[in-house]
Design an enzyme around this catalytic site. Sequence first.
Site, PDB file in Angstrom:
ATOM      1  N   HIS A 266       0.826  -0.994   0.097  1.00 48.13           N
ATOM      2  CA  HIS A 266       0.052  -0.063  -0.027  1.00 48.13           C
ATOM      3  C   HIS A 266       1.045   1.470   0.041  1.00 48.13           C
ATOM      4  CE1 HIS A 266      -3.106   2.776   1.233  1.00 48.13           C
ATOM      5  NE2 HIS A 266      -4.110   2.067   0.914  1.00 48.13           N
ATOM      6  N   ASP A 319      -7.895  -5.258   0.824  1.00 46.63           N
ATOM      7  CA  ASP A 319      -8.477  -6.101  -0.415  1.00 46.63           C
ATOM      8  C   ASP A 319      -8.453  -7.485  -0.100  1.00 46.63           C
ATOM      9  OD1 ASP A 319      -9.797  -4.336  -1.571  1.00 46.63           O
ATOM     10  OD2 ASP A 319      -8.308  -3.563  -2.722  1.00 46.63           O
TER      11      ASP A 319
END
Length: 384
Positions: A266, A319
């Site tokens: 990320h 996710d």
Amino acid sequence: MTSETFSPGLDGVIATDTKISLLDTDVEMIIVRGYDLIELAQNLNYTDVAYLVIYGRLPTEAQGREFCETLAEQAEIPDELYRLFELMPKSTVAMDALRTGISFLAGFEDPDLLNDNSHEANLKKGLKLLAQVPALAVNSYRALNDMPFVRPDQSLGYMENFMYMLRGEKPDAVSLDAFDRIHMCYIEHEMPNSTFAARVIASTLADMYGAMVGAVASLKGRLHGGANEAAIEFLLDILKEGGPPRAEAYVMEKLEARARIMGFGHRVYMKKYDPRAKFLMEYIPRLADRVPDGEELASIYNTVEQVMFREKALYPNTDFPIGLLYYELGIPIPLYTPIFLASRTAGNVAHVLEQHDDNRLFRPRVIYSGARDLHPPDKAISPG
Ligand code: ACO
């Protein structure tokens, strides 16, 4: 303008001043309107948090009830949308169908309201979108897959109705609870690409619908929201290729081939745990017995997480667990990113409101590395 001010991918660049949310990586907390998002997701429900995100404060009981009534009253979409979905080529990707649906919906808006970017007008449009995106997402998918439409049941709560449309029957309490908590985790996340896209579009004084269409287009990408679909596909590939005993070697082969493992890494968290992933992973074993391959997939999930940390020092982002959780909830994979978008609609509505309330056009500069001092020939090159 010098290269010192250039940050590829706008890494670390401050895009705006906001009161909506912040990823505070020092304390591994997502602050939403002053609250810890995970604490909100543990204690409240999606509509409470949507109200908070949009209005900036938690609702009173009466405000919460009124908010839910407003969403229920507006949950149904015009009949023309159902006809549009039937006309779409069956090969249309669900996220593209949703994008088209939102764009089409703009034509049904009161023309005065459409181009009115005042706070009140934006609020009206934003609430309507929040109310209608679930019916758009589910019923466009249903049409593409020759499944009968399930129109919203306005007597149901917002999340219950969403699940009812997904499944064609009312959800059990455990599924509804998990679905609601996942939805809260997706609701708002500071300045991801799709929210930035929405704000950039809004900053031209384009309308709420245009900003939302841009956000859908952005969220579809696999480096962003599309990663939840890619993450479960990866786990299912491992299951097909030999299951848990094969998981470690499978990940190693992918890493040696320099593949990206979707659902890991990320831009902001970098080497830290995404708090949403940490919170949601606890639900994976709880829901595992709902699908025949749930235990094996949970085991593969753990192995992939361990190998990614050992080899790349990367943690899962939200996710990765959500891909598996939606699977355990029996949701068709092409709907994972549209459902994510439905949740994030609250956040994006809040950002468009904030952008229009105190607007300045986004217009960055470039470092030009192309040619210069070229001149065209004296006469036209082609006949036409
Ligand atoms: N798998 C393998 N390696 C990775 C991954 C990954 N998922 N993510 C980052 N890396 C590696 C890169 O290869 C790179 O290594 P290198 O320096 O040896 O070349 C390093 O980590 C930095 O990666 P960047 O791509 O430069 O990081 P950036 O901040 O630009 O990208 C991103 C962030 C796009 C999220 C990236 O981590 C990624 O591609 N992840 C997979 C897609 C994904 O899960 N997206 C969802 C994000 S959350 C959300 O949007 C809801």
